[in-house]
Design a protein around this motif. Structure first.
Motif, PDB file in Angstrom:
ATOM      1  N   THR A  12       0.822  -1.211   0.000  1.00 51.20           N
ATOM      2  CA  THR A  12       0.000   0.000   0.000  1.00 51.20           C
ATOM      3  C   THR A  12       0.860   1.266   0.000  1.00 51.20           C
ATOM      4  O   THR A  12       0.482   2.264  -0.620  1.00 51.20           O
ATOM      5  CB  THR A  12      -1.006   0.005   1.163  1.00 51.20           C
ATOM      6  N   ARG A  37      -4.319  -9.621  -2.877  1.00 50.78           N
ATOM      7  CA  ARG A  37      -5.722  -9.971  -2.654  1.00 50.78           C
ATOM      8  C   ARG A  37      -6.164  -9.791  -1.208  1.00 50.78           C
ATOM      9  O   ARG A  37      -7.306 -10.084  -0.857  1.00 50.78           O
ATOM     10  CB  ARG A  37      -5.965 -11.423  -3.078  1.00 50.78           C
ATOM     11  N   ALA A  38      -5.299  -9.284  -0.371  1.00 54.25           N
ATOM     12  CA  ALA A  38      -5.607  -9.142   1.059  1.00 54.25           C
ATOM     13  C   ALA A  38      -6.761  -8.160   1.294  1.00 54.25           C
ATOM     14  O   ALA A  38      -6.926  -7.182   0.566  1.00 54.25           O
ATOM     15  CB  ALA A  38      -4.364  -8.677   1.815  1.00 54.25           C
ATOM     16  N   LYS A  39      -7.545  -8.418   2.334  1.00 53.65           N
ATOM     17  CA  LYS A  39      -8.680  -7.549   2.669  1.00 53.65           C
ATOM     18  C   LYS A  39      -8.221  -6.117   2.937  1.00 53.65           C
ATOM     19  O   LYS A  39      -8.896  -5.165   2.537  1.00 53.65           O
ATOM     20  CB  LYS A  39      -9.425  -8.097   3.878  1.00 53.65           C
ATOM     21  N   ALA A  40      -7.086  -5.964   3.588  1.00 51.46           N
ATOM     22  CA  ALA A  40      -6.588  -4.616   3.886  1.00 51.46           C
ATOM     23  C   ALA A  40      -6.220  -3.872   2.605  1.00 51.46           C
ATOM     24  O   ALA A  40      -6.416  -2.654   2.499  1.00 51.46           O
ATOM     25  CB  ALA A  40      -5.387  -4.687   4.823  1.00 51.46           C
ATOM     26  N   THR A  42      -7.655  -4.448  -0.374  1.00 53.40           N
ATOM     27  CA  THR A  42      -8.952  -4.142  -0.992  1.00 53.40           C
ATOM     28  C   THR A  42      -9.578  -2.913  -0.342  1.00 53.40           C
ATOM     29  O   THR A  42     -10.097  -2.030  -1.039  1.00 53.40           O
ATOM     30  CB  THR A  42      -9.898  -5.353  -0.880  1.00 53.40           C
ATOM     31  N   ALA A  43      -9.508  -2.829   0.966  1.00 55.06           N
ATOM     32  CA  ALA A  43     -10.047  -1.658   1.675  1.00 55.06           C
ATOM     33  C   ALA A  43      -9.286  -0.399   1.282  1.00 55.06           C
ATOM     34  O   ALA A  43      -9.893   0.659   1.054  1.00 55.06           O
ATOM     35  CB  ALA A  43      -9.982  -1.885   3.188  1.00 55.06           C
ATOM     36  N   TRP A  44      -7.958  -0.494   1.200  1.00 52.57           N
ATOM     37  CA  TRP A  44      -7.152   0.662   0.815  1.00 52.57           C
ATOM     38  C   TRP A  44      -7.511   1.102  -0.603  1.00 52.57           C
ATOM     39  O   TRP A  44      -7.658   2.300  -0.880  1.00 52.57           O
ATOM     40  CB  TRP A  44      -5.658   0.332   0.912  1.00 52.57           C
ATOM     41  N   ASP A  46     -10.357   0.617  -2.182  1.00 54.95           N
ATOM     42  CA  ASP A  46     -11.697   1.230  -2.150  1.00 54.95           C
ATOM     43  C   ASP A  46     -11.616   2.683  -1.697  1.00 54.95           C
ATOM     44  O   ASP A  46     -12.287   3.550  -2.249  1.00 54.95           O
ATOM     45  CB  ASP A  46     -12.635   0.448  -1.222  1.00 54.95           C
TER      46      ASP A  46
END
Length: 121
Positions: A12, A37-40, A42-44, A46
């Motif tokens: 990130t 593919r990590a959730k963190a 994906t959140a970043w 978004d």
């Protein structure tokens, strides 16, 4: 050369710096590494959708991945046997990549695989 552990934070921070330096929305093509593919991540993404978009390659498709084509190019042209240390190998690889940067025909060729087309705009 990156010698540290590849983590969500590392990725990130890279994406943030890349988007900032580009000064416009960027599209990043990446493989399906677990960090990508990590959730963190994906959140970043978004939260930064106006600046950057991540496109993941299909799984198990090295022939479509320009990074893999560059890796093969490095392996063909950087001779590890000549290096006497990690620093020597790093210098050899960096020198090769700096030369390759000026050879746009070769770089563009990595994005025009017979298997896929990528935008060059």
């Amino acid at each position: 050369m990156f010698t540290e552990k590849f983590t969500v934070k590392v990725f990130t921070v890279f994406l943030d710096r890349f988007a900032r330096q580009a000064g416009r929305k960027v599209h990043v093509i990446a493989d399906r590494h677990p960090v990508h593919r990590a959730k963190a991540v994906t959140a970043w993404l978004d939260a930064n959708a106006e600046r950057i978009e991540l496109h993941l390659m299909p799984g198990y498709s090295p022939e479509l991945n320009p990074d893999e084509l560059l890796n093969a190019d490095i392996k063909r042209h950087v001779h590890a046997a000549r290096a006497r240390s990690v620093d020597d190998l790093t210098h050899e690889a960096r020198s090769f990549l700096h030369r390759r940067q000026r050879q746009l025909r070769i770089i563009r060729g990595n994005f025009h695989s017979r298997h896929a087309r990528y935008t060059t705009e």
